[in-house]
Write an enzyme that holds these catalytic residues in place. Sequence first.
Site, short mmCIF file in Angstrom:
data_model
loop_
_atom_site.label_atom_id
_atom_site.label_comp_id
_atom_site.label_asym_id
_atom_site.label_seq_id
_atom_site.Cartn_x
_atom_site.Cartn_y
_atom_site.Cartn_z
CB SER A 178 16.05 123.25 76.39
OG SER A 178 16.13 121.88 76.67
CB SER A 233 20.94 121.45 75.12
OG SER A 233 20.38 122.75 75.07
CG ASP A 266 19.88 123.90 72.07
OD1 ASP A 266 19.44 124.34 73.15
OD2 ASP A 266 20.98 123.35 71.96
#
Length: 354
Positions: free
Chosen positions: A240, A278, A280
């Site tokens: 991340s 991930s 983000d």
Amino acid sequence: MNHLSHHVPASARVRARALGIVVGALPTGHLNSITDVEGVLVGHSTIDNGADLHTGVTAVVPTQLTAARPGLPAAVHTGNGHGKLIGSTQMDELGVLESPIVLTATLSAFRAADALLTYLMARHPDGLSFNPLVGETNDGFLSDIRRRPVTERHVLDALEGASGGLPLEGCVGAGTGTTALGFKAGIGTASRTHLVDGIPATVGVLVQSNFGGVLTVQGTPMPVEQVIGEQDHDEPSGNSCMIVVATDAPLDARRLGRLARRAIFAMGRVGASYASGSGDYAIAFTTAPPQLPLLPDDAINPIFTAVMDAVEEALLNSLLMATTTTGLRGRTRHAVPYVGPLRPTLGSGRRGAF
């Protein structure tokens, strides 16, 4: 071939510009840091036992948040939502940041939110509702994340110790155990100053890097297997990135959302894979006095440039300032070496080399 002669103490690590890596044409602020935005402070609390715990807390504290001004215009953009950003839905709904921003490890985010609530309640003794904002990345590759070692005291220490100097970068605070692009990563920061409609404005960025992909420096890919050689190339799960963007430009939540989107775009410049696992996120807020007239959309392009360049440089700083770390179950993530097999390639580039 193994290129691990770069084992050096943290004090010997340097930022991107010291290596001749200059991103964009806009000037930086005095410290090239998010703290170049007046009133924005940063604090860290680091947990590192040299073995299986490498984690901590990083706090971004806007001093403009007071009883007289309980909220700042803000926005969040979710590039990929496989993560936890506690408090984000209310901030997105109202367009207001009501607390400092705390970053930590995934399984410690909930304790950190409770600790941030303690901090907010102490400062607003009559308040009946609060919206603590806490983000996270998963440092479980190097740290025993299930032990949840972050306590209320760690969070309060980061908040109460926040200062306006150049923050520590690399393996510190919430970046102590993070990895990115196959290398050891951590916390990074950068800033840009510019004129918008003839008015000076500053953009500052802080990142917690923990994502996958192939490190790319000013367009040159640097695959970890070529740069480092022999090591475990498995990409940790839960990768991340948390990005905090602060500015003193007079913008509303809608325009700040446009800045937050550009922050996520900038991850692609350093080779982010934007993988399914991930999380983000980018948070953007302004400290501008509320009485200032808002910048029109047709004047915002220089700020877009400032955000993307500052994010790119902050991400590079988060890697270049990190040190090789061995953690849980003997797993190791190596720091980006300053010399290596790609040096001739970088040396022929347009803006400097390692």
